[in-house]
Design a protein around this motif. Structure first.
Motif, PDB file in Angstrom:
ATOM      1  N   LEU A  62       8.014  40.822  -0.199  1.00 26.18           N
ATOM      2  CA  LEU A  62       8.530  41.449   1.011  1.00 26.18           C
ATOM      3  C   LEU A  62       8.432  40.505   2.213  1.00 26.18           C
ATOM      4  O   LEU A  62       7.389  39.923   2.483  1.00 26.18           O
ATOM      5  N   GLN A  63       9.559  40.383   2.913  1.00 27.26           N
ATOM      6  CA  GLN A  63       9.590  39.497   4.077  1.00 27.26           C
ATOM      7  C   GLN A  63       9.831  40.258   5.366  1.00 27.26           C
ATOM      8  O   GLN A  63       9.534  39.773   6.452  1.00 27.26           O
ATOM      9  N   HIS A  64      10.395  41.424   5.234  1.00 21.46           N
ATOM     10  CA  HIS A  64      10.957  42.103   6.386  1.00 21.46           C
ATOM     11  C   HIS A  64      10.649  43.583   6.229  1.00 21.46           C
ATOM     12  O   HIS A  64      11.226  44.251   5.378  1.00 21.46           O
ATOM     13  N   LEU A  65       9.721  44.108   7.011  1.00 22.37           N
ATOM     14  CA  LEU A  65       9.335  45.515   6.854  1.00 22.37           C
ATOM     15  C   LEU A  65       9.535  46.263   8.161  1.00 22.37           C
ATOM     16  O   LEU A  65       9.050  45.843   9.210  1.00 22.37           O
ATOM     17  N   THR A  66      10.246  47.370   8.070  1.00 23.04           N
ATOM     18  CA  THR A  66      10.512  48.183   9.259  1.00 23.04           C
ATOM     19  C   THR A  66      10.045  49.609   8.998  1.00 23.04           C
ATOM     20  O   THR A  66      10.472  50.241   8.028  1.00 23.04           O
ATOM     21  N   ILE A  67       9.142  50.083   9.822  1.00 13.83           N
ATOM     22  CA  ILE A  67       8.718  51.488   9.739  1.00 13.83           C
ATOM     23  C   ILE A  67       8.691  52.007  11.169  1.00 13.83           C
ATOM     24  O   ILE A  67       7.654  52.118  11.795  1.00 13.83           O
ATOM     25  N   ARG A  68       9.860  52.316  11.683  1.00 16.67           N
ATOM     26  CA  ARG A  68       9.952  52.800  13.052  1.00 16.67           C
ATOM     27  C   ARG A  68       9.916  54.308  13.054  1.00 16.67           C
ATOM     28  O   ARG A  68      10.289  54.946  12.090  1.00 16.67           O
ATOM     29  N   HIS A  69       9.481  54.854  14.151  1.00 15.58           N
ATOM     30  CA  HIS A  69       9.655  56.268  14.407  1.00 15.58           C
ATOM     31  C   HIS A  69       9.082  57.139  13.293  1.00 15.58           C
ATOM     32  O   HIS A  69       9.756  58.028  12.770  1.00 15.58           O
TER      33      HIS A  69
END
Ligand SMILES: *[C@@H]1O[C@H](CO)[C@@H](O)[C@H](O)[C@H]1NC(C)=O
Ligand SMILES: *[C@@H]1O[C@H](CO)[C@@H](O)[C@H](O)[C@H]1NC(C)=O
Ligand SMILES: *[C@@H]1O[C@H](CO)[C@@H](O)[C@H](O)[C@H]1NC(C)=O
Ligand SMILES: *[C@@H]1O[C@H](CO)[C@@H](O)[C@H](O)[C@H]1NC(C)=O
Ligand SMILES: *[C@@H]1O[C@H](CO)[C@@H](O)[C@H](O)[C@H]1NC(C)=O
Ligand SMILES: *[C@@H]1O[C@H](CO)[C@@H](O)[C@H](O)[C@H]1NC(C)=O
Ligand SMILES: *[C@@H]1O[C@H](CO)[C@@H](O)[C@H](O)[C@H]1NC(C)=O
Ligand SMILES: *[C@@H]1O[C@H](CO)[C@@H](O)[C@H](O)[C@H]1NC(C)=O
Ligand SMILES: *[C@@H]1O[C@H](CO)[C@@H](O)[C@H](O)[C@H]1NC(C)=O
Ligand SMILES: *[C@@H]1O[C@H](CO)[C@@H](O)[C@H](O)[C@H]1NC(C)=O
Length: 694
Positions: free
Chosen positions: A364-371
């Protein structure tokens, strides 16, 4: 004369502008002329010779015929955009002179019929036409007429876009017959319910978003006959996709699949496994209907990017009722995954579910956990995702995290987003040096900054590397202290001296207050236990000095040591002493017999030691006075050794509840004489007392 010359110069200038420069209401760059939103512009002006494209949109051109284009015929025009020009009637040969046309866009001229547009397109005599855009008409019928019109042999139409119409049928049989070389088809925002599938061997990109298409089995072909063998991008956002197991196969070149905004209910094992080239998968905004994700749902040897945002799926615990997923398995079959977006789902960071879900993702290079209302960053996770370079946790409720266990030795992260959280105190330990050294961008905007000296290090960091702080300074705003509320963090830059002196003051204040508190506590302890302490000192004295043997009767100087209270002194002096000190009885009364040069404790101790009896004058005042109780305790000590040496006189009735426990015990095990001022009773009282003190 001057006027004429001036006029000529002006004319020349205008000529120059018109021929060489950009025509008046338009704007130009090297090759493209843009004339936009000017209802006054009712003709197509002369363009610079180098122009190859004209974007003529939002103007007024109701009738178009060959002559209307005469200013363009001398150019090598390849792109012509005629959007929203209120075209009512366009002649068949209107575009016939544009011999180099590659792209024509007739979007939004709503009064044109399918037939008119078909005729005009057919009338183009360019050998290069490859792109036709006809969006936003209110056409409902099948577009076969248009397919046919542009299927003439001299064109090789590769791109056809007709978004925003109200078409109900997409007929690939017809498309395949007329436009076999089509590579790009977009029919977004129509009302397509009927999808007639057939071969489209050249098709690479198909955009079907915002229609009413259901996913049928064999839609993309049967086992040995694939209809879209070269399809690379398929978008079907917002259609009627409910179940899609066993549907996605036969698309061996598909690398991007976007199927969000569909009422998906479940994702079963191996749904995407037959898509052997799939790299990007997006299933987002499914409207919270999803209830089941099987363990092998995302199994794929090729997927690199998965967007699972806005599904409100409860990744809260393993066994949330009615929902099914397995935290250890869900992302455990995606060996190539590099990009993951889990925004707008439900998590519980206090348990280990999120940790278990992500831990298998070694690439994993790019992790997004917004909101996601995360309150902290899961510990022991980030540093195990060794390739993570981008972490986006913005719009959560993060207040703080364990700097050591979160970013411990993380050196891979280059972009970190923590904007729009609840972080107030930015401790230096939250951002270990290793992390800071490698960051290229950091977003801390829109947090409620507490602008105190604790921030000094951050201010220095910002000052040092302001280019990495995104959205700075305008979105970095102090929330506390109150006097700085609403002001820019940029304005708050205390000098080191200020902070140090504040620090010193703070330290001094803290130390002083701690000492103060200790002193007060000690004092109150000493005060509370002062009689115990005196007692202890007394015992110590006795042990050291070795007082006279108390049991030696011949040593007694007094008949009794009177323990009484200051309040009862008058009674003792005027009544008790007078009535008792007869016939050789001598009482030890501290206000009279104490040796002024000695410690009061020694006096008491001596007094008791030299008295045959201890006479305790019990009154309410006595019970309230610690001093009297102290004397009583000394007396008590003596009493323990000689049981008969205590005489208690109850001057007033005292309720046992008010007495110290020890005194109450004394009263219950020894006798006492009760005082009464009644004449007869008084006589009796003195007799008893005198008898007791022989
Ligand atoms: C010219 O403008 C068009 C559209 O406004 C734009 O797409 C194109 O990139 C521009 N070209 C240059 C060289 O600036
Ligand atoms: C051609 O352009 C000139 C100047 O821009 C304009 O005056 C003329 O009307 C245009 N011709 C047509 C046929 O629109
Ligand atoms: C469009 O123009 C042509 C001639 O230019 C004319 O014959 C035809 O009637 C017009 N159609 C409409 C709908 O105005
Ligand atoms: C365009 O069509 C609409 C209805 O289809 C009609 O009301 C309107 O008058 C037409 N406009 C022109 C300019 O023909
Ligand atoms: C689809 O197109 C083919 C070929 O043009 C035609 O035969 C068929 O009837 C069309 N189907 C529908 C449902 O329109
Ligand atoms: C994958 O393809 C095979 C044959 O090509 C087919 O039997 C199988 O059902 C497909 N699996 C899925 C999950 O679509
Ligand atoms: C899906 O795969 C998991 C793991 O192999 C297995 O336990 C489960 O039974 C499968 N589900 C179905 C419906 O076969
Ligand atoms: C995931 O999809 C959402 C909405 O479709 C989009 O806003 C977001 O940027 C995507 N995430 C990534 C990492 O591309
Ligand atoms: C989150 O997990 C913790 C620990 O397992 C648990 O006590 C708590 O109830 C959970 N919270 C929610 C909202 O499920
Ligand atoms: C970080 O520390 C952990 C254990 O503390 C270790 O397993 C890991 O390899 C370290 N990572 C780096 C990049 O040094």
């Amino acid at each position: 004369m001057a006027n004429t010359i001036y006029g000529m110069v002006q004319l020349l200038l205008i000529h120059f502008v018109v021929v060489q420069g950009c025509p008046r209401p338009c704007s130009c760059n090297a090759t493209i002329v843009t004339c936009r939103n000017d209802k006054e512009l009712r003709y197509i002006p002369k363009l610079p010779d180098a122009a190859t494209g004209l974007i003529f949109s939002g103007n007024y051109l109701p009738f178009i015929e060959r002559h209307t284009m005469s200013n363009l015929t001398s150019l090598k025009l390849t792109v012509l955009v005629l959007r929203y020009n209120y075209i009512r009637n366009i002649s068949k040969d209107a575009l016939s002179e544009l011999k180099f046309l590659e792209k024509i866009d007739l979007t939004g001229n709503k009064n044109l019929t399918i037939q008119q547009v078909a005729d005009t397109l057919r009338g183009i005599h360019s050998a290069y036409l490859h792109t036709v855009i006809i969006n936003s008409f209110y056409w409902r019928k099948d577009l076969s007429i248009i397919y046919q019109a542009i299927s003439v042999p001299q064109f090789k139409i590769k791109t056809l876009i007709y978004e925003g119409n109200t078409l109900q049928i997409l007929n690939f049989t017809s498309l395949n017959r007329h436009l076999p070389e089509l590579e790009h088809l977009s029919v977004k925002f129509n009302s397509i319910q009927i999808f007639i599938t057939d071969h489209a061997l050249s098709l690479k990109r198909l955009y079907l978003d915002y229609n009413y298409i259901e996913l049928k089995e064999n839609m993309f072909g049967t086992h040995n006959d694939c209809f879209f063998p070269n399809l690379e991008i398929l978008q079907m956002k917002s259609n009627f996709l409910i179940y899609f197991e066993n549907r996605f196969s036969c698309l061996d070149n598909l690398h991007t699949l976007k199927i969000g905004r569909n009422p998906v209910k479940r994702i079963l094992n191996n749904t995407f496994y037959n898509l052997t080239s799939l790299r990007t998968l997006s299933i987002s905004n499914t409207g919270g209907r999803l209830y089941k994700i099987e363990s092998l749902a995302f199994k794929s040897d090729t997927i690199q990017s998965l967007n699972f945002s806005a599904n409100y799926f409860p990744f809260i615990s393993e066994s949330a009722e009615r929902f099914y997923f397995n935290p250890d398995e869900i992302f455990n079959h995606l060996p190539k995954l590099e990009v993951l977006d889990l925004s707008e789902n439900k998590f519980n960071v206090t348990n280990d579910v999120l940790f278990r879900m992500l831990i298998p993702l070694k690439n994993l290079q790019h992790l997004t956990i917004r909101h996601c209302a995360l309150t902290t960053i899961p510990k022991n996770l980030i540093f195990r995702l060794e390739k993570l370079g981008y972490l986006d946790l913005s719009q959560n409720h993060i207040k703080t995290w364990k700097g050591e266990t979160v970013f411990k030795n993380v050196s891979s992260i280059e972009i970190l987003r923590l904007d729009m959280n609840y972080i107030t105190v930015f401790k230096e330990s939250l951002f270990p040096a290793v992390l800071r050294r490698n960051l290229r961008s950091i977003y801390l905007a829109n947090n409620p900054f507490s602008c105190t000296c604790k921030l000094l290090w951050l201010r220095k960091w910002i000052e040092e590397k302001s280019e990495i702080f995104k959205q700075y300074p305008e979105h970095y705003i102090c929330s506390t202290p109150i006097e700085l509320h609403g002001s820019l963090l940029k304005r708050y830059f205390p000098s080191e001296r200020e902070c140090e002196s504040i620090n010193e003051l703070l330290i001094a204040f803290t130390v002083l207050s701690i000492i103060g508190i200790c002193v007060v506590m000690l004092a109150s302890l000493v005060y509370k236990g002062r009689w115990h302490i005196r007692h202890a000192i007394y015992l110590f004295h006795i042990r050291r000095k070795g007082y006279e043997n108390m049991d030696d009767v011949s040593n007694f100087l007094y008949s009794g040591f009177v323990v009484y209270c200051e309040e009862d002194r008058e009674w003792v002096k005027n009544k008790f002493v007078k009535m008792v000190e007869i016939n050789d009885r001598k009482l030890c009364i501290h206000h009279r017999d104490f040796d002024g040069g000695k410690l009061i404790i020694d006096n008491i101790a001596n007094g008791i030691a030299r008295s045959k009896k201890v006479i305790l004058i019990l009154s309410r005042a006595m019970i309230k006075s610690d001093w009297c109780l102290f004397e009583m305790r000394l007396a008590h000590k003596k009493f323990i050794k000689r049981a008969d040496s205590l005489l208690m006189i109850m001057l007033e009735t005292v309720s046992p509840d008010d007495m110290p426990k020890s005194l109450h015990t004394l009263l219950t095990i020894s006798t006492y004489i009760r005082w009464s001022s009644d004449l007869v009773a008084e006589e009796e009282f003195w007799k008893k007392v005198r008898r007791a003190i022989k």
